[in-house]
Scaffold this active site. Structure first.
Site, PDB file in Angstrom:
ATOM      1  N   GLU A   7      14.388  12.700  18.230  1.00 45.55           N
ATOM      2  CA  GLU A   7      13.832  11.512  18.801  1.00 45.55           C
ATOM      3  C   GLU A   7      14.803  10.358  19.004  1.00 45.55           C
ATOM      4  O   GLU A   7      15.456   9.961  17.808  1.00 45.55           O
ATOM      5  CB  GLU A   7      12.576  11.017  18.017  1.00 45.55           C
ATOM      6  CG  GLU A   7      12.016   9.548  18.107  1.00 45.55           C
ATOM      7  CD  GLU A   7      11.090   9.228  17.048  1.00 45.55           C
ATOM      8  OE1 GLU A   7      10.789   7.798  17.258  1.00 45.55           O
ATOM      9  OE2 GLU A   7      10.835   9.932  16.250  1.00 45.55           O
ATOM     10  N   ASP A  25      11.346  10.954  13.757  1.00 43.64           N
ATOM     11  CA  ASP A  25      11.030   9.820  12.376  1.00 43.64           C
ATOM     12  C   ASP A  25       9.838  10.016  11.553  1.00 43.64           C
ATOM     13  O   ASP A  25       8.733  10.554  12.190  1.00 43.64           O
ATOM     14  CB  ASP A  25      10.945   8.338  12.849  1.00 43.64           C
ATOM     15  CG  ASP A  25      12.191   7.884  13.562  1.00 43.64           C
ATOM     16  OD1 ASP A  25      12.131   6.860  14.288  1.00 43.64           O
ATOM     17  OD2 ASP A  25      13.357   8.663  13.427  1.00 43.64           O
ATOM     18  N   ASP A  69       7.288   8.675  10.690  1.00 46.09           N
ATOM     19  CA  ASP A  69       6.299   7.731  10.721  1.00 46.09           C
ATOM     20  C   ASP A  69       5.491   7.749  11.820  1.00 46.09           C
ATOM     21  O   ASP A  69       5.486   8.926  12.335  1.00 46.09           O
ATOM     22  CB  ASP A  69       6.996   6.368  11.412  1.00 46.09           C
ATOM     23  CG  ASP A  69       7.972   6.215  12.477  1.00 46.09           C
ATOM     24  OD1 ASP A  69       7.653   7.269  13.129  1.00 46.09           O
ATOM     25  OD2 ASP A  69       8.636   5.339  12.845  1.00 46.09           O
ATOM     26  N   ASP A 104       4.825   6.780  14.960  1.00 47.15           N
ATOM     27  CA  ASP A 104       5.439   7.284  16.441  1.00 47.15           C
ATOM     28  C   ASP A 104       5.904   8.526  16.310  1.00 47.15           C
ATOM     29  O   ASP A 104       5.907   9.302  17.349  1.00 47.15           O
ATOM     30  CB  ASP A 104       6.338   5.828  16.582  1.00 47.15           C
ATOM     31  CG  ASP A 104       5.539   4.842  17.148  1.00 47.15           C
ATOM     32  OD1 ASP A 104       6.365   3.625  17.091  1.00 47.15           O
ATOM     33  OD2 ASP A 104       4.603   4.989  17.458  1.00 47.15           O
TER      34      ASP A 104
END
Length: 631
Positions: free
Chosen positions: A421, A494, A496, A498
């Protein structure tokens, strides 16, 4: 549910070790089991480095216990002024109690944190210690960290030293059976590193004995390593040794004819640093710079050319050993050295002594330069071949994506594709990777939700096209597994919301259009750390808020803690990214498989951190571990 004072648990004594053994020995598997034995052996080796011991004996007994005996000074048995107990009992039952905190007992040592013996005791079903000191023999027995009896005096003796015998606790370890080959290899290393030391090893289970003593030190060690390769040395072994600011450095090296990658073993205070560290980085940098300088001055390189580190390392066999006070290791298991002073000492000594050696031994220097030049030419030739011959992709005649940093190997089963990403993380990943077998494909933002898109829209989407071309198999009815370019496809996003969203979108694509890759277990999710925590010369990577809260509760403000919370992969430097997320030895991966609804729900807890009726219904409908998130 209320959060009450009684919910706060205070761990006493060695209870924390038994509750979280991985913090102290790395794991509760085979490696952690052997680490117990190494902790006790390291204590004996500290006596060797103090000049107080020249014989160590290690025995594996039929009852599953291991015994380490040395002829050192013996652990003191007198009453300790702070604990009011025997010093022997204090060392064996109190964390952070040991002679390594005082420079008066040990100038150089492998044990640093004062937790080795007490941790082994805590994780042993039974431990017994005999101390021969001041003409007398003393004894104490323990079980799971607790003394069973007071320190006893058994009689008189003319010998000195310590004997420790322990049996690992089956309540803690998944296996309690020691591997004699692994142990003998470790003992052989120690014998090579310490000329004048004799180590005896006895495996009573298999009725085997060996005795190891090597006067030639690490020069003999390098010779031993070369003999176990299918090649011959190209020159006499280069050996340098010197000290700088209380740090002693020993380096031995030789080049062999085979095109194998570097074989380098590194040690700090006799502790094997399997992940190397500052001392090895300094040695490699100096060797590369020196050979580049000599290569240009002697006509092996043009002014605009240079040997790369990989050229210099090909065919190199080397041992780097450092003895220093207060080394800073990353973690209790001491796999990597972080001390900048060690790097400084190795740089200075390696540069001065290697320059001195090469000036005197020009024939050896020329042999080495010719060997490195050969590696450089082979690398450049291979690069030209790769540029001329494009590997087949899913689209006939389609070139590989411009953002793809491909790997060198053509062996599908050894190669890995990281779908990363973001361009920032992709750049770090390209620097961190092992280019021999790891390829990087960075993606920008969230990919197309293929569940809501037509096939025409899918094939016109640049990011989807890049994935299809990179993987090589084609999609849907035209899927051809024989054209697969990578044995592992690893989604790295990541840690998180997203990142979780992007993971699920990618998994949806693979399930809908490349489902055989999931069925064959080729799709993986890389688990990235959330925190980097440093305290007491230790560095821990934590992968969840729960792990972080548990550690903070465990430390309870007793340590000065430095915390870095990663907002994304792009915040990690290449070294950190490699160590935590890409190194096949240390990384955490989740393999995506098609199984049942119950297991699917467990994985979704990891991916999304929340639950929804829609997702549950989808999982139950398809009995999968994978689904998608609507956008």
């Amino acid at each position: 549910m209320d959060y009450r004072p009684e919910d706060i648990r205070v761990l006493k004594g060695l209870e924390a070790v038994r509750l979280r053994p991985g913090m102290y020995i790395g794991s509760t598997g085979k490696s952690g089991l052997h680490h117990l034995l190494y902790e006790i052996i390291d204590n004996s080796m500290d006596e060797v480095m103090a000049g107080a011991c020249d014989r160590i004996r290690v025995v594996l007994h039929e009852d599953g216990s291991a015994e380490v005996e040395d002829n050192g000074r013996g652990i003191p048995v007198e009453i300790h002024p702070e604990t009011g107990k025997s010093t022997l009992e204090t060392v064996m039952t109190v964390l952070h109690a040991g002679g390594k905190f005082s420079n008066s007992a040990y100038k150089v040592s492998g044990g640093l944190h004062g937790v080795g013996a007490s941790v082994v005791n805590a994780l042993s079903e039974v431990m017994e210690v005999w101390v021969r000191r001041n003409g007398r023999i003393y004894y104490q027995k323990y079980s799971r960290g607790q003394p069973i009896c007071e320190v006893k005096e058994l009689g008189e003796t003319t010998e000195r030293g310590t004997v420790v015998r322990f049996r690992p606790d089956p309540e803690i370890f998944s296996t309690t059976e020691f591997d004699p080959d692994i142990i003998e290899n470790r003992l052989r290393e120690l014998a090579f590193l310490n000329p004048g030391l004799t180590i005896e090893f006895e495996d009573k289970i298999n009725d085997y004995k060996s005795k190891m003593s090597y006067a030639g030190g690490i020069k003999e060690y390098v010779s031993y390593i070369v003999k176990n390769t299918n090649s011959k040395p190209l020159h006499d072994i280069v050996y340098i040794s010197d000290s700088y600011e209380n740090i002693k450095v020993d380096i031995a090296l030789v080049y062999i004819a085979s095109q194998d990658e570097e074989t380098l073993y590194s040690f700090v205070n006799n502790i094997r640093t399997i992940d190397h560290g500052t001392h090895v980085s300094a040695f490699r940098n100096v060797l590369t710079r020196l050979l580049n300088d000599y290569g240009k001055s002697l006509g092996y390189l043009r002014k605009d050319e240079a040997f790369l580190g990989e050229d210099v390392r090909e065919g190199l066999v080397a041992v780097v050993s450092v003895l220093m006070p207060n080394p800073e290791f990353e973690g209790q298991t001491k796999g990597r050295l972080g001390s900048e002073s060690a790097g400084t000492a190795v740089s200075k000594i390696a540069k001065e002594r290697l320059t001195e050696f090469f000036e005197i031994n020009k024939p050896v220097l020329k042999i080495i330069l010719e060997r490195v030049q050969q590696a450089k030419r082979a690398r450049e030739a291979a690069k030209k071949v790769r540029e001329l011959v494009k590997r087949k992709s899913a689209f006939d005649g389609a070139a590989l994506p411009g953002k793809l940093a491909d790997c060198v190997t053509n062996d599908v089963e050894k190669s890995e594709l990281f779908i990363v990403e973001g361009d920032s993380a992709g750049g770090s990943a390209k620097q961190a990777r092992d280019r021999e077998f790891q390829a990087i494909l960075p993606l920008r933002g969230k990919i197309l939700n293929v569940e809501k898109s037509s096939i025409q829209k899918l094939l016109s989407n640049e990011q989807i096209k890049d994935i299809i071309v990179a993987v090589g198999t084609g999609i849907g009815e035209k899927f051809d597994r024989t054209r697969l370019r990578y044995g592992k496809i690893i989604i790295m996003t990541d840690a998180d919301v997203d990142g979780a969203h992007i993971r699920v979108l990618l998994l949806t694509f693979f399930f809908r259009y490349m489902r055989p890759l999931i069925e064959e277990g080729r799709i993986y999710i890389a688990v990235a750390p959330l925190y980097r925590v440093q305290f007491s010369n230790r560095i821990l990577y934590l992968y969840s808020d729960d792990e972080y809260q548990a550690l903070m509760k465990e430390l309870n403000g007793s340590e000065k803690v430095e915390v870095q919370r990663y907002k994304g992969l792009g915040e990690m430097n290449p070294e950190q990214l490699w160590e935590t997320t890409m190194n096949p030895v240390t990384r955490r991966l989740i393999r995506v498989t098609i199984e049942n609804a119950e297991e699917a729900d467990a994985l979704f807890g990891i991916l999304m951190g929340q639950d929804t009726v829609e997702r549950k219904n989808f999982i139950e409908r398809h009995a999968l571990k994978v689904t998608y998130l609507d956008v």
